[in-house]
Scaffold this motif. Sequence first.
Motif, PDB file in Angstrom:
ATOM      1  N   ASP A 301     -35.287  46.870 -69.910  1.00  0.00           N
ATOM      2  CA  ASP A 301     -34.076  46.077 -70.013  1.00  0.00           C
ATOM      3  C   ASP A 301     -33.548  45.859 -68.601  1.00  0.00           C
ATOM      4  N   ALA A 302     -32.666  44.853 -68.437  1.00  0.00           N
ATOM      5  CA  ALA A 302     -32.051  44.639 -67.131  1.00  0.00           C
ATOM      6  C   ALA A 302     -31.100  45.795 -66.818  1.00  0.00           C
ATOM      7  N   ILE A 303     -30.930  46.085 -65.532  1.00  0.00           N
ATOM      8  CA  ILE A 303     -30.096  47.209 -65.112  1.00  0.00           C
ATOM      9  C   ILE A 303     -28.848  46.670 -64.422  1.00  0.00           C
ATOM     10  N   HIS A 304     -27.702  47.331 -64.638  1.00  0.00           N
ATOM     11  CA  HIS A 304     -26.449  46.877 -64.064  1.00  0.00           C
ATOM     12  C   HIS A 304     -26.448  47.066 -62.540  1.00  0.00           C
ATOM     13  N   PRO A 305     -25.980  46.079 -61.759  1.00  0.00           N
ATOM     14  CA  PRO A 305     -25.919  46.221 -60.292  1.00  0.00           C
ATOM     15  C   PRO A 305     -25.131  47.436 -59.838  1.00  0.00           C
ATOM     16  N   ARG A 306     -24.034  47.774 -60.553  1.00  0.00           N
ATOM     17  CA  ARG A 306     -23.256  48.966 -60.178  1.00  0.00           C
ATOM     18  C   ARG A 306     -24.138  50.204 -60.172  1.00  0.00           C
TER      19      ARG A 306
END
Length: 526
Positions: A301-306
């Motif tokens: 899954d995509a990962i949050h930039p934070r």
Amino acid sequence: MRQHQPAHPLLADRGFYLGPMFRRAADRHGAVFVTLDRPLDVDPDLGVDLSYPVLADVVEELSGRLWEAGVRPSEQVVVHKTDNVDIMLLTCAVSLIGAVPVLLSPGLAGPVVGQLLERLHQPWLITDRAKLDGPLTDVDVSALVRQTLSVDDAPGAVPLEKYAGAEPPSPVRLHPRDPALITHSSGTTGVPKLAVHCPNTMWNRLVPQQAMGWPTRGETAALHMSFVHSRFYHLLGVLLRFGSPLVLITDPDPATVGPLLTRHRPGIVETHPNTFVLWEELADAPGAPLSRVRSYGSTFDAIHPRTVRRLLGASRRRAPWLIQLYGQSETGPVAFQWFTRRTAARADGRRVGIGIPGFTRVRVTDDSGRRARPGEPGRIEARTRGRILTYLGAREQYQRQLDGDGWWEMGDMGYRSRLGALYLIDREIDQIDSVHSNLEVEDTLMSRLDELREVVIVPGADGEAVPVVCVRGERPLDPARWQEATAGLPPLAEPRQWRFEVLPMTATWKVKRVEITRMLTESARA
């Protein structure tokens, strides 16, 4: 069944085989350590401090037990037991004798397991008391399988211990294009599909991942991943090839993971994106458990930039990075993206990278099937040598996602930049008319509210955009901070605060958005 997609003639006979992985690694590298966070269910007396040769012996000993029990080449063997590293060892043992491992997540509901067993051809089942006395209680297992084998003393099953000491047979090598592994899709939109892999397509996934792993060869690797997902086995193949010491984690609780990582100082860490969010608190944990990490790996899954920024900031290595792989069970990785400290500071969480040169191609098409112009949203499609053979028992569904030229519909909406980078908008089924991208709004909220453990935007009962939020420590969400954080965003309904444990998840901690919408709709009707 043979592979139907075209393959380069020089690559057609190459194969990745799971059975001999540990023995080959032991012969090549010797007694490299492997640490577990809990003992194996198949042999608890071994403890948690093991090695390549020890695990190679376990795989071969288990293969002898399975052969003595009557398992033969090309037969399907379902592995569905309590989560632990021995899921992987049983998988390798099944593969070593030429049988076909069918990996079903420990988290699947009993009725779903029953439906998947029906799609198989009278398979063997390896399980345990916890499953038979728990989720499978109301499933007529005996009518669906050839025989049930248990890693413990489960009633109604034949204990594998009965065959302890049996002589391992000679390894069996299946044809590179015959079925060799069956995993299941995430099931985020319903009953999972059974994905059929062969050694050749698995090899075509392995090779580019080996190239990506070359810079960190030999570094200690800490992994918390689903043992029933094909990505785990490809990463394991890479690490064993390069002789990396392994720390295999079953329980992701930071309270236990922190001391384990502090003790072993891994240079490689890979887990699911949602677990990385949980592990953000390890960035400031006692002993600096992430201080020696050179490479983080994130997939599924995509990962949050934070999260990317916090992880890279926790490392004291000179130039750490995080590599994100975009793909699915059916295709393997089809695009990749690197983050460094510098690029993470201005990262766009929707950018999932570019295709893997020589192995995958990615395009975006409009409603008529033509290539979309740069910046124009459309359906994401991929062409890859690593695509599965079929969906077992659902061939028509497989064919519907595949066009005549070998392009596979990923089920996601996105667009490409003028330079060819792929940007992910949303799953097609999750789109909300009033929101351009749920995922983009979620990234923004996660960046603005450090206290969020998770936020998921889903359509509510009336089609409105409903944010479901989870706060660290289960503290109440601050209404003033929420109002400030949502300024400038598309209109959102009042947030629903849930405990993280309540969110319906897949084996890889993907949130089941369709299930959340169903829960919200039922709640509104109550």
